[in-house]
Scaffold this active site. Structure first.
Site, PDB file in Angstrom:
ATOM      1  CG  PHE A  95      40.386  26.110  43.660  1.00 46.40           C
ATOM      2  CD1 PHE A  95      41.794  26.299  44.028  1.00 46.40           C
ATOM      3  CD2 PHE A  95      40.141  26.667  42.594  1.00 46.40           C
ATOM      4  CE1 PHE A  95      42.529  26.908  43.768  1.00 46.40           C
ATOM      5  CE2 PHE A  95      41.112  27.429  41.761  1.00 46.40           C
ATOM      6  CZ  PHE A  95      42.372  27.471  42.308  1.00 46.40           C
ATOM      7  CB  SER A 170      34.979  21.549  44.416  1.00 45.22           C
ATOM      8  OG  SER A 170      35.829  22.020  43.606  1.00 45.22           O
ATOM      9  CG  LEU A 171      40.235  20.979  44.715  1.00 44.68           C
ATOM     10  CD1 LEU A 171      41.421  22.029  45.077  1.00 44.68           C
ATOM     11  CD2 LEU A 171      41.002  19.741  43.947  1.00 44.68           C
ATOM     12  CG  ASP A 194      30.355  19.356  39.794  1.00 46.63           C
ATOM     13  OD1 ASP A 194      30.178  18.126  38.973  1.00 46.63           O
ATOM     14  OD2 ASP A 194      30.759  20.295  39.322  1.00 46.63           O
ATOM     15  CD  GLU A 205      39.359   2.440  41.723  1.00 44.93           C
ATOM     16  OE1 GLU A 205      39.838   1.533  42.568  1.00 44.93           O
ATOM     17  OE2 GLU A 205      38.381   2.059  40.870  1.00 44.93           O
ATOM     18  NE  ARG A 208      39.699   7.718  39.573  1.00 40.91           N
ATOM     19  CZ  ARG A 208      38.894   6.926  39.856  1.00 40.91           C
ATOM     20  NH1 ARG A 208      37.908   7.066  40.444  1.00 40.91           N
ATOM     21  NH2 ARG A 208      39.053   5.698  39.266  1.00 40.91           N
ATOM     22  CG  HIS A 281      32.047  23.525  40.649  1.00 44.57           C
ATOM     23  ND1 HIS A 281      32.222  22.111  40.413  1.00 44.57           N
ATOM     24  CD2 HIS A 281      33.091  24.055  41.423  1.00 44.57           C
ATOM     25  CE1 HIS A 281      33.143  21.754  41.150  1.00 44.57           C
ATOM     26  NE2 HIS A 281      33.746  22.733  41.804  1.00 44.57           N
TER      27      HIS A 281
HETATM   28 CA    CA Z   1      40.465   6.816  46.406  1.00 44.64          CA
END
Ligand code: CA
Ligand code: CA
Length: 466
Positions: A95, A170-171, A194, A205, A208, A281
């Site tokens: 991000f 992160s993202l 992270d 799942e 993400r 982070h």
């Molecule tokens: Ca996945």
């Protein structure tokens, strides 16, 4: 580019889902679980590939300092320094960040010190510099672009996805997961630095990072406190085969500096401001960068929790050994025997973050006094500082143990030095000694040292092997 938007009226007309399709990347919908679930209530779609503007910046051992811009097209890849006989690493930022940021390039440069690799920094700043909810959708495009690039490598050059390692912060960790999902889990490795919590923690799942996204998934958690109220931006749930929680995963040492000391940091004002806002982070990628140059400096210990680890109950490593957090996590023999394997370790508070943990046991001799005892280790790789083993009542024949994390790798221990103090003026000049000191390495190897002597306060006593 052909662009189609249509709406699908679902049964009873109660819910209206949108879907948008692109000729090269396929379709993206706002159906559950992509949107409209409790963790991501807003029904929004990712931006177009043009607007996210994913760019591939290639560094290699031949061009370590200046990137070549790649597109997912065989001729531009052929014309570049990309070598099909090498591993390929993609590094995806998070991000607000950008692909030209130093930390991505630093990881590449450290890699060139230890291996030959195609190191591709993925820039998507056009899509990351917007509201968080939109950016968390835009990672779907980034993941699709990386997957498309990997597909071109495979179809045009016979390049195996097993040679690809996608690192995302992160993202970017979830973009990495999406690239893996779209290549059916055939990518060799994904490292989540992270991974971002909001809109991802606790989601299915599909949306993400998870262990099915690559053959091997390793994760470093450095900011796992809850987003509300702690602003802990990273996930606390395990999402890999190996999940490392350095320093417990919530508060990183060196991150409690005040704003002024951050801004005068050698990295400059921008880096200082970044660190002030998101120090925990950002530690995840700094640990990764240091891990490349310290192959055994980030041993992760299996343990029930960080507090149990801190109570010295998880040393040494079990017989199968400890995995290394970071670059060499893939050397761990049991790396994919289970998902969500959890490991703890301590790091330093500034680079070099590597640490080597030792367990030291001291059997006392001499007078009974109150005080502190400290030990330093001397070995074939280096010499440690003095570390406190015990404070309190120093009684002859009692044994005290402690573990500490040295910033120096000692190697095989050749001698140890003992010292005690209590800052109490005592005219009888008491003498204390260590009849035996045992030093245990994290692999279980033990070195024993003995002495018959005692010393006065603040005087070093050297113990020889016995
Ligand atoms: Ca996945
Ligand atoms: Ca968190």
């Amino acid at each position: 580019m052909m662009l189609l938007i249509w709406t699908l009226s679902l049964l009873l007309g109660a819910v209206v889902g949108k879907e948008i399709c692109y000729q090269r990347l396929g379709c993206f919908s706002d159906d559950s679980p992509w949107a409209g679930i409790v963790e991501r209530p807003l029904k929004i779609l990712p931006w177009s590939p043009e607007d996210v503007n994913t760019r591939f910046l290639l560094y290699t051992n031949e061009n370590p300092d200046n990137f070549q811009k790649l597109v997912a097209d065989p001729s531009t890849i052929t014309d570049s320094n990309f070598k099909t006989n090498r591993k390929t690493v993609f590094i995806i930022h998070g991000f607000i960040d950008k692909g030209e940021e130093n930390w991505l390039h630093n990881i590449c440069k450290n890699l060139f010190n230890v291996e030959s690799v195609n190191c591709i920094c993925v820039d998507w700043k056009s899509g990351s510099r917007t509201g968080y909810t939109q950016a968390s959708q835009n990672v779907r495009i980034v993941g699709a672009e990386v997957a498309y690039f990997i597909d071109v490598l495979e179809s045009s050059f016979g390049y195996s996805p097993s040679k690809v390692h996608v690192i995302g912060h992160s993202l970017g960790a979830h973009a990495a997961g999406e690239s893996g999902r779209r290549t059916n889990g055939t990518i060799g490795r994904i490292t989540g630095l992270d991974p971002a919590e909001p809109c991802f923690e606790g989601t299915p799942e599909l949306v993400r990072l998870d262990p099915s996204d690559a053959r091997f998934v390793d994760v470093i958690h450095t900011d796992s406190a809850p987003i509300i109220p702690n602003l802990g931006f990273g996930m606390s749930q395990t999402v890999g085969h190996l999940d490392f929680f350095p320093n417990g995963g919530r508060e990183m040492p060196g991150c409690k500096k005040n704003a002024l000391s951050q801004i005068v940091d050698i990295d400059g004002i921008w880096e200082g401001t970044r660190n002030f806002a998101a120090c925990n982070h950002l530690r995840s990628y700094k640990y990764y960068a240091d891990s490349i140059l310290n192959p055994d400096g980030f041993a992760g210990f299996p343990c029930a929790s960080y507090s149990v680890f801190s109570a010295n109950k998880c040393f040494p490593c079990p017989s199968e050994g400890c995995p290394q957090m970071g670059h060499y996590a893939d050397r761990f023999p049991g790396k994919t025997k289970a998902v969500g394997q959890t490991f703890y370790l301590n790091t330093g508070d500034a680079s070099n973050f590597a640490r080597w943990r030792y367990k030291v046991s001291v059997t006392l001799s001499g007078k009974k006094v109150r005080g502190h005892i400290l030990v330093s280790l001397f070995g074939d790789r280096g010499n440690s500082k003095q570390y406190e083993i015990f404070k309190g009542s120093l009684q002859p024949d009692s044994t005290h143990s402690n573990e500490f994390d040295s910033d120096v790798e000692v190697g095989d221990v050749q001698k140890v030095k003992f010292i005690w103090y209590n800052n109490v003026i005592n005219p009888t000049l008491p003498r204390v000694g260590a009849s035996k000191i045992s030093v245990e390495l994290n692999d279980g190897k033990v070195f024993n040292f003995c002495s018959q002597e005692t010393v006065r306060e603040d005087v070093l006593l050297t113990l020889a092997p016995c």
